[in-house]
Design a protein around this motif. Sequence first.
Motif, PDB file in Angstrom:
ATOM      1  N   UNK A   1      36.882   8.788 -24.998  1.00 35.40           N
ATOM      2  CA  UNK A   1      38.010   8.091 -24.364  1.00 35.40           C
ATOM      3  C   UNK A   1      38.344   6.879 -25.226  1.00 35.40           C
ATOM      4  N   UNK A   2      39.037   7.100 -26.309  1.00 44.58           N
ATOM      5  CA  UNK A   2      39.298   6.023 -27.261  1.00 44.58           C
ATOM      6  C   UNK A   2      40.445   5.122 -26.797  1.00 44.58           C
ATOM      7  N   UNK A   3      40.281   3.821 -26.956  1.00 41.54           N
ATOM      8  CA  UNK A   3      41.302   2.868 -26.489  1.00 41.54           C
ATOM      9  C   UNK A   3      42.374   2.591 -27.541  1.00 41.54           C
ATOM     10  N   UNK A   4      42.835   3.628 -28.206  1.00 42.37           N
ATOM     11  CA  UNK A   4      43.813   3.460 -29.278  1.00 42.37           C
ATOM     12  C   UNK A   4      44.984   4.418 -29.060  1.00 42.37           C
ATOM     13  N   UNK A   5      46.136   3.997 -29.522  1.00 42.89           N
ATOM     14  CA  UNK A   5      47.335   4.834 -29.409  1.00 42.89           C
ATOM     15  C   UNK A   5      47.269   5.998 -30.398  1.00 42.89           C
ATOM     16  N   UNK A   6      48.098   6.989 -30.159  1.00 43.87           N
ATOM     17  CA  UNK A   6      48.187   8.134 -31.070  1.00 43.87           C
ATOM     18  C   UNK A   6      48.560   7.665 -32.474  1.00 43.87           C
ATOM     19  N   UNK A   7      47.988   8.345 -33.479  1.00 43.46           N
ATOM     20  CA  UNK A   7      48.361   8.142 -34.886  1.00 43.46           C
ATOM     21  C   UNK A   7      48.232   6.683 -35.331  1.00 43.46           C
ATOM     22  N   UNK A   8      47.219   5.990 -34.845  1.00 43.69           N
ATOM     23  CA  UNK A   8      47.014   4.586 -35.207  1.00 43.69           C
ATOM     24  C   UNK A   8      46.452   4.430 -36.618  1.00 43.69           C
ATOM     25  N   UNK A   9      45.607   5.387 -37.050  1.00 42.19           N
ATOM     26  CA  UNK A   9      44.861   5.225 -38.294  1.00 42.19           C
ATOM     27  C   UNK A   9      45.243   6.282 -39.329  1.00 42.19           C
ATOM     28  N   UNK A  10      45.016   5.935 -40.603  1.00 44.81           N
ATOM     29  CA  UNK A  10      45.336   6.864 -41.689  1.00 44.81           C
ATOM     30  C   UNK A  10      44.298   7.978 -41.799  1.00 44.81           C
ATOM     31  N   UNK A  11      43.039   7.648 -41.538  1.00 43.03           N
ATOM     32  CA  UNK A  11      41.990   8.664 -41.595  1.00 43.03           C
ATOM     33  C   UNK A  11      40.782   8.190 -40.800  1.00 43.03           C
ATOM     34  N   UNK A  12      39.805   9.077 -40.647  1.00 42.82           N
ATOM     35  CA  UNK A  12      38.610   8.735 -39.880  1.00 42.82           C
ATOM     36  C   UNK A  12      37.377   9.290 -40.575  1.00 42.82           C
ATOM     37  N   UNK A  13      36.255   8.650 -40.323  1.00 43.52           N
ATOM     38  CA  UNK A  13      34.974   9.120 -40.839  1.00 43.52           C
ATOM     39  C   UNK A  13      33.965   9.088 -39.702  1.00 43.52           C
ATOM     40  N   UNK A  14      33.221  10.168 -39.548  1.00 43.03           N
ATOM     41  CA  UNK A  14      32.181  10.258 -38.518  1.00 43.03           C
ATOM     42  C   UNK A  14      30.872  10.611 -39.215  1.00 43.03           C
ATOM     43  N   UNK A  15      29.838   9.817 -38.939  1.00 46.51           N
ATOM     44  CA  UNK A  15      28.546   9.988 -39.613  1.00 46.51           C
ATOM     45  C   UNK A  15      27.482  10.309 -38.565  1.00 46.51           C
ATOM     46  N   UNK A  16      26.944  11.527 -38.596  1.00 48.26           N
ATOM     47  CA  UNK A  16      25.887  11.944 -37.656  1.00 48.26           C
ATOM     48  C   UNK A  16      26.269  11.627 -36.208  1.00 48.26           C
ATOM     49  N   UNK A  17      27.463  11.926 -35.809  1.00 44.80           N
ATOM     50  CA  UNK A  17      27.954  11.493 -34.498  1.00 44.80           C
ATOM     51  C   UNK A  17      27.853  12.559 -33.414  1.00 44.80           C
ATOM     52  N   UNK A  18      28.318  13.759 -33.701  1.00 41.07           N
ATOM     53  CA  UNK A  18      28.560  14.736 -32.643  1.00 41.07           C
ATOM     54  C   UNK A  18      27.280  15.341 -32.065  1.00 41.07           C
ATOM     55  N   UNK A  19      26.157  15.111 -32.711  1.00 38.83           N
ATOM     56  CA  UNK A  19      24.875  15.568 -32.165  1.00 38.83           C
ATOM     57  C   UNK A  19      24.513  14.819 -30.886  1.00 38.83           C
ATOM     58  N   UNK A  20      25.096  13.649 -30.701  1.00 48.41           N
ATOM     59  CA  UNK A  20      24.709  12.774 -29.602  1.00 48.41           C
ATOM     60  C   UNK A  20      25.703  12.781 -28.446  1.00 48.41           C
ATOM     61  N   UNK A  21      26.744  13.604 -28.536  1.00 51.11           N
ATOM     62  CA  UNK A  21      27.811  13.576 -27.529  1.00 51.11           C
ATOM     63  C   UNK A  21      27.912  14.937 -26.847  1.00 51.11           C
ATOM     64  N   UNK A  22      27.539  15.030 -25.561  1.00 58.45           N
ATOM     65  CA  UNK A  22      27.638  16.319 -24.868  1.00 58.45           C
ATOM     66  C   UNK A  22      29.049  16.904 -24.918  1.00 58.45           C
ATOM     67  N   UNK A  23      30.052  16.071 -24.701  1.00 53.55           N
ATOM     68  CA  UNK A  23      31.449  16.542 -24.735  1.00 53.55           C
ATOM     69  C   UNK A  23      32.025  16.323 -26.138  1.00 53.55           C
ATOM     70  N   UNK A  24      31.378  16.909 -27.122  1.00 52.88           N
ATOM     71  CA  UNK A  24      31.754  16.635 -28.511  1.00 52.88           C
ATOM     72  C   UNK A  24      33.147  17.154 -28.857  1.00 52.88           C
ATOM     73  N   UNK A  25      33.590  18.224 -28.216  1.00 53.04           N
ATOM     74  CA  UNK A  25      34.949  18.717 -28.490  1.00 53.04           C
ATOM     75  C   UNK A  25      36.000  17.708 -28.042  1.00 53.04           C
ATOM     76  N   UNK A  26      35.756  17.077 -26.898  1.00 53.64           N
ATOM     77  CA  UNK A  26      36.682  16.037 -26.437  1.00 53.64           C
ATOM     78  C   UNK A  26      36.700  14.877 -27.419  1.00 53.64           C
ATOM     79  N   UNK A  27      35.529  14.526 -27.957  1.00 48.65           N
ATOM     80  CA  UNK A  27      35.470  13.454 -28.949  1.00 48.65           C
ATOM     81  C   UNK A  27      36.261  13.824 -30.202  1.00 48.65           C
ATOM     82  N   UNK A  28      36.130  15.064 -30.661  1.00 44.66           N
ATOM     83  CA  UNK A  28      36.905  15.514 -31.820  1.00 44.66           C
ATOM     84  C   UNK A  28      38.394  15.412 -31.529  1.00 44.66           C
TER      85      UNK A  28
END
Length: 204
Positions: free
Chosen positions: A105-132
């Motif tokens: 549930x990110x507190x940012x508007x659509x298309x706010x950033x040019x790119x993103x980087x995730x480091x060892x993140x999705x292993x820790x999030x049960x709802x990882x598809x929602x995070x993606x």
Amino acid sequence: MVSAYMAIEDITPKALSFESMAALYDETRTADQECLDAALDFLVDRFPPAQFRSVFEPGIGTGRIAAPLAERGYRVTGVDVSHGMLTLLRDRSGAIACQQADATRLPHADATFDWAIAVHLFYFIPQWRRAVDEIVRVIRPSGPLVLMHTGMGAEVPFLNERYKAFCAEQGCPIKPRGVKSTGEVVDYLRGLGYQTDVIRERWR
């Protein structure tokens, strides 16, 4: 409808937080500095700050990746569920914008950033598809999403097992929560229409 949605959220398994071991976290995360610098320099060449200035990092932690990206000319913004980790990050670098938030549930508007980087993140999030989905939402259309590993944990099995034992000793046992492999995330992104480029065995 809103209250029903919130009730569902309240019983949803939570993402893993390293709050209880924030002060020790950096000691458990080491990487060969020359290799890490080479990988980050590769990202600068591939996504130069002049064209991809704003970068978003969910699960930013203490900033061990964000801080060197900021030093390379990026405007870095991140979120983390751990208040303690963010406190350490703010002490480490005043150039990084960060706030406590859940990657689903990110507190940012659509298309706010040019790119993103995730480091060892999705292993820790049960709802990882929602995070993606959320990460894809807050970067510009066709913006790159980098999934980065600073070691796969299989190089020295003893150290991997010792790390798990240490986390358990600190009250933060590692239990299966999210995705089982980055390949699952890559396949999901392909399903969303992303073209993927997998780079491995380049730095050791």
